[in-house]
Design a protein around this motif. Structure first.
Motif, mmCIF file in Angstrom:
data_model
loop_
_atom_site.group_PDB
_atom_site.id
_atom_site.type_symbol
_atom_site.label_atom_id
_atom_site.label_comp_id
_atom_site.label_asym_id
_atom_site.label_seq_id
_atom_site.Cartn_x
_atom_site.Cartn_y
_atom_site.Cartn_z
ATOM 1 N N SER A 99 36.476 48.271 42.009
ATOM 2 C CA SER A 99 37.079 49.578 42.270
ATOM 3 C C SER A 99 37.424 49.803 43.741
ATOM 4 O O SER A 99 38.298 50.582 44.068
ATOM 5 N N LYS A 100 36.725 49.088 44.638
ATOM 6 C CA LYS A 100 36.975 49.348 46.065
ATOM 7 C C LYS A 100 37.965 48.325 46.627
ATOM 8 O O LYS A 100 37.588 47.341 47.227
ATOM 9 N N ILE A 101 39.231 48.570 46.415
ATOM 10 C CA ILE A 101 40.220 47.598 46.875
ATOM 11 C C ILE A 101 40.973 48.132 48.082
ATOM 12 O O ILE A 101 41.557 49.201 48.035
ATOM 13 N N ARG A 102 40.928 47.356 49.169
ATOM 14 C CA ARG A 102 41.676 47.746 50.361
ATOM 15 C C ARG A 102 43.083 47.188 50.255
ATOM 16 O O ARG A 102 43.345 46.278 49.478
ATOM 17 N N LYS A 103 43.976 47.723 51.079
ATOM 18 C CA LYS A 103 45.340 47.194 51.100
ATOM 19 C C LYS A 103 45.360 45.856 51.843
ATOM 20 O O LYS A 103 44.447 45.530 52.568
ATOM 21 N N GLY A 104 46.415 45.080 51.685
ATOM 22 C CA GLY A 104 46.537 43.823 52.422
ATOM 23 C C GLY A 104 46.387 42.653 51.485
ATOM 24 O O GLY A 104 45.457 42.607 50.689
ATOM 25 N N THR A 105 47.326 41.703 51.585
ATOM 26 C CA THR A 105 47.353 40.602 50.627
ATOM 27 C C THR A 105 46.093 39.756 50.696
ATOM 28 O O THR A 105 45.538 39.390 49.678
ATOM 29 N N ARG A 106 45.634 39.461 51.932
ATOM 30 C CA ARG A 106 44.480 38.569 52.036
ATOM 31 C C ARG A 106 43.286 39.121 51.261
ATOM 32 O O ARG A 106 42.635 38.413 50.501
ATOM 33 N N HIS A 107 43.048 40.406 51.460
ATOM 34 C CA HIS A 107 41.909 41.016 50.769
ATOM 35 C C HIS A 107 42.114 40.973 49.251
ATOM 36 O O HIS A 107 41.195 40.658 48.502
ATOM 37 N N LEU A 108 43.327 41.239 48.837
ATOM 38 C CA LEU A 108 43.642 41.247 47.410
ATOM 39 C C LEU A 108 43.430 39.852 46.801
ATOM 40 O O LEU A 108 42.891 39.706 45.707
ATOM 41 N N VAL A 109 43.848 38.831 47.548
ATOM 42 C CA VAL A 109 43.693 37.445 47.088
ATOM 43 C C VAL A 109 42.210 37.103 46.948
ATOM 44 O O VAL A 109 41.797 36.472 45.971
ATOM 45 N N GLU A 110 41.412 37.543 47.928
ATOM 46 C CA GLU A 110 39.976 37.261 47.868
ATOM 47 C C GLU A 110 39.325 37.959 46.679
ATOM 48 O O GLU A 110 38.492 37.383 45.982
ATOM 49 N N ILE A 111 39.745 39.185 46.435
ATOM 50 C CA ILE A 111 39.220 39.933 45.283
ATOM 51 C C ILE A 111 39.602 39.195 43.999
ATOM 52 O O ILE A 111 38.825 39.086 43.056
ATOM 53 N N TRP A 112 40.830 38.663 43.996
ATOM 54 C CA TRP A 112 41.322 37.959 42.803
ATOM 55 C C TRP A 112 40.473 36.724 42.504
ATOM 56 O O TRP A 112 40.113 36.455 41.362
ATOM 57 N N ALA A 113 40.146 35.992 43.572
ATOM 58 C CA ALA A 113 39.309 34.788 43.416
ATOM 59 C C ALA A 113 37.912 35.188 42.923
ATOM 60 O O ALA A 113 37.354 34.542 42.027
ATOM 61 N N GLN A 114 37.387 36.265 43.483
ATOM 62 C CA GLN A 114 36.064 36.749 43.040
ATOM 63 C C GLN A 114 36.104 37.164 41.583
ATOM 64 O O GLN A 114 35.162 36.954 40.830
ATOM 65 N N LYS A 115 37.226 37.757 41.202
ATOM 66 C CA LYS A 115 37.383 38.210 39.826
ATOM 67 C C LYS A 115 37.379 36.996 38.892
ATOM 68 O O LYS A 115 36.708 36.995 37.871
ATOM 69 N N GLU A 116 38.119 35.942 39.269
ATOM 70 C CA GLU A 116 38.127 34.761 38.418
ATOM 71 C C GLU A 116 36.724 34.165 38.311
ATOM 72 O O GLU A 116 36.289 33.772 37.234
ATOM 73 N N PHE A 117 36.016 34.138 39.433
ATOM 74 C CA PHE A 117 34.650 33.593 39.425
ATOM 75 C C PHE A 117 33.751 34.414 38.501
ATOM 76 O O PHE A 117 33.019 33.856 37.675
ATOM 77 N N ALA A 118 33.816 35.735 38.639
ATOM 78 C CA ALA A 118 32.975 36.619 37.815
ATOM 79 C C ALA A 118 33.287 36.421 36.329
ATOM 80 O O ALA A 118 32.376 36.332 35.496
ATOM 81 N N ASN A 119 34.568 36.315 35.998
ATOM 82 C CA ASN A 119 34.972 36.106 34.602
ATOM 83 C C ASN A 119 34.448 34.773 34.073
ATOM 84 O O ASN A 119 33.919 34.682 32.969
ATOM 85 N N LEU A 120 34.618 33.739 34.908
ATOM 86 C CA LEU A 120 34.204 32.398 34.510
ATOM 87 C C LEU A 120 32.689 32.362 34.271
ATOM 88 O O LEU A 120 32.210 31.784 33.290
ATOM 89 N N LYS A 121 31.948 33.009 35.163
ATOM 90 C CA LYS A 121 30.490 33.037 35.074
ATOM 91 C C LYS A 121 30.064 33.749 33.780
ATOM 92 O O LYS A 121 29.208 33.257 33.047
ATOM 93 N N GLN A 122 30.707 34.881 33.539
ATOM 94 C CA GLN A 122 30.403 35.663 32.333
ATOM 95 C C GLN A 122 30.643 34.810 31.070
ATOM 96 O O GLN A 122 29.864 34.850 30.133
ATOM 97 N N CYS A 123 31.723 34.031 31.094
ATOM 98 C CA CYS A 123 32.058 33.193 29.940
ATOM 99 C C CYS A 123 31.102 32.014 29.823
ATOM 100 O O CYS A 123 30.609 31.707 28.736
ATOM 101 N N TYR A 124 30.859 31.358 30.955
ATOM 102 C CA TYR A 124 29.975 30.193 30.951
ATOM 103 C C TYR A 124 28.589 30.580 30.439
ATOM 104 O O TYR A 124 28.000 29.890 29.599
ATOM 105 N N GLU A 125 28.088 31.716 30.922
ATOM 106 C CA GLU A 125 26.751 32.166 30.520
ATOM 107 C C GLU A 125 26.693 32.582 29.056
ATOM 108 O O GLU A 125 25.638 32.552 28.444
ATOM 109 N N ALA A 126 27.847 32.958 28.509
ATOM 110 C CA ALA A 126 27.889 33.334 27.088
ATOM 111 C C ALA A 126 28.093 32.110 26.200
ATOM 112 O O ALA A 126 28.226 32.231 24.982
ATOM 113 N N GLY A 127 28.147 30.931 26.811
ATOM 114 C CA GLY A 127 28.254 29.699 26.038
ATOM 115 C C GLY A 127 29.665 29.313 25.634
ATOM 116 O O GLY A 127 29.864 28.475 24.746
#
Ligand SMILES: Nc1ncnc2c1ncn2[C@@H]1O[C@H](COP(=O)(O)OP(=O)(O)OP(=O)(O)O)[C@@H](O)[C@H]1O
Ligand SMILES: [Mg+2]
Length: 261
Positions: free
Chosen positions: A111-139
């Motif tokens: 929810s706390k997204i600042r403006k600026g592409t770099r920040h957005l890209v980093e959030i995007w990578a974190q989002k992919e990691f969080a999704n992947l982790k959630q999936c991996y842990e669910a088997g």
């Protein structure tokens, strides 16, 4: 009157300033200054992130690129015990990310997204990691996530000798593959509480042990307001692929009904 000592100190500081300026000029000329990008992937900050991964012993070295999309480039890297890893480096130089804001808005985890592409890209990578982790842990059948630092995602390499397994799109397929693909969508929704949102023959590896799903950047929480819409699209997309390959399939509407009732 300045004392000798003070004069000496001042001179030193001036020297340092001049040196600093020279260094800056040189680095800008090299394309290595702050925020400059040497090639489309390795800007200074990304280089530092990769060095950090080496220094902390997560990776030993990086080999060649194995895939590149519009928003990222994936490299084969090797870990300290000789294990193969994949580095997915999100491109900071791309402006495509601005279009992705709608996927992040409405996701309570980001929810706390600042403006600026770099920040957005980093959030995007974190989002992919969080999704992947959630999936991996669910088997779910997906690569094991290792870590994410800034725009660099580290995960297990899916393939052999630095060559990724073929994509579903590049493989022979049968009814078993279709059933497996649908059951991955169902498990994602029921067990991992995730909708992939980019589920296609291009984001599935066909390995000797079955299908493996990847590219979770666009994935959303099953409680997201648009989750059902994306779920429908995923099921329809993959069904279309199997129909194109000549298989008889279940009507997507029945699968959606069964899954969401
Ligand atoms: N864990 C992995 N192990 C081995 N290769 C991988 C891995 N993840 C991705 N790749 C390779 O990198 C390619 C691109 O990966 P991915 O789809 O995640 O990136 P992308 O930027 O979303 O690309 P696109 O825009 O084409 O979908 C894959 O097709 C695959 O060849
Ligand atoms: Mg992809």
């Amino acid at each position: 009157m300045l004392t000798d000592e003070l004069q000496g100190r001042l001179a030193k500081r001036i020297d340092l300033r001049i040196l600093e300026k020279e260094r800056k000029k040189k680095s800008e000329k090299d394309g290595f200054g702050k925020n400059k990008t040497i090639d489309e992937v390795f800007d200074k900050s990304t280089m530092m992130t990769v060095s950090g991964l080496k220094n902390s012993g997560i990776i030993s070295y990086v080999n060649g690129a194995v895939g590149s999309g519009k928003e990222s480039k994936t490299y084969w890297a090797v870990g300290p015990s000789g294990n193969d890893l994949a580095l997915k480096i999100y491109l900071v130089s791309t402006s495509n990310f601005k279009k992705r804001h709608p996927y992040l808005l409405g996701d309570q985890r980001f929810s706390k997204i600042r403006k600026g592409t770099r920040h957005l890209v980093e959030i995007w990578a974190q989002k992919e990691f969080a999704n992947l982790k959630q999936c991996y842990e669910a088997g779910i059948s997906c690569a094991r996530p290792i870590t994410v630092i800034k725009n660099v995602l580290v995960l297990d390499f899916v393939g052999k000798n630095g060559v990724p397994y073929p994509l579903l799109n590049e493989s022979e397929v049968d009814y078993g593959d279709y059933q497996e693909a649908i059951s991955i969508i169902e498990d994602l929704y029921r067990k991992a509480r995730i909708v992939h949102a980019d589920f296609s023959e291009y984001n599935i590896f066909k390995t000797e042990k079955g299908l493996m799903i990847f590219d979770f950047g666009s994935s959303i929480d099953a409680r997201h307001a648009n989750a059902k819409e994306f779920l429908e699209r995923d099921i329809k997309n993959i069904t279309k692929f199997f129909v194109k390959r000549g298989l008889t399939v279940t009507n997507p509407a029945d699968i959606i009904e069964r899954l969401t009732k």
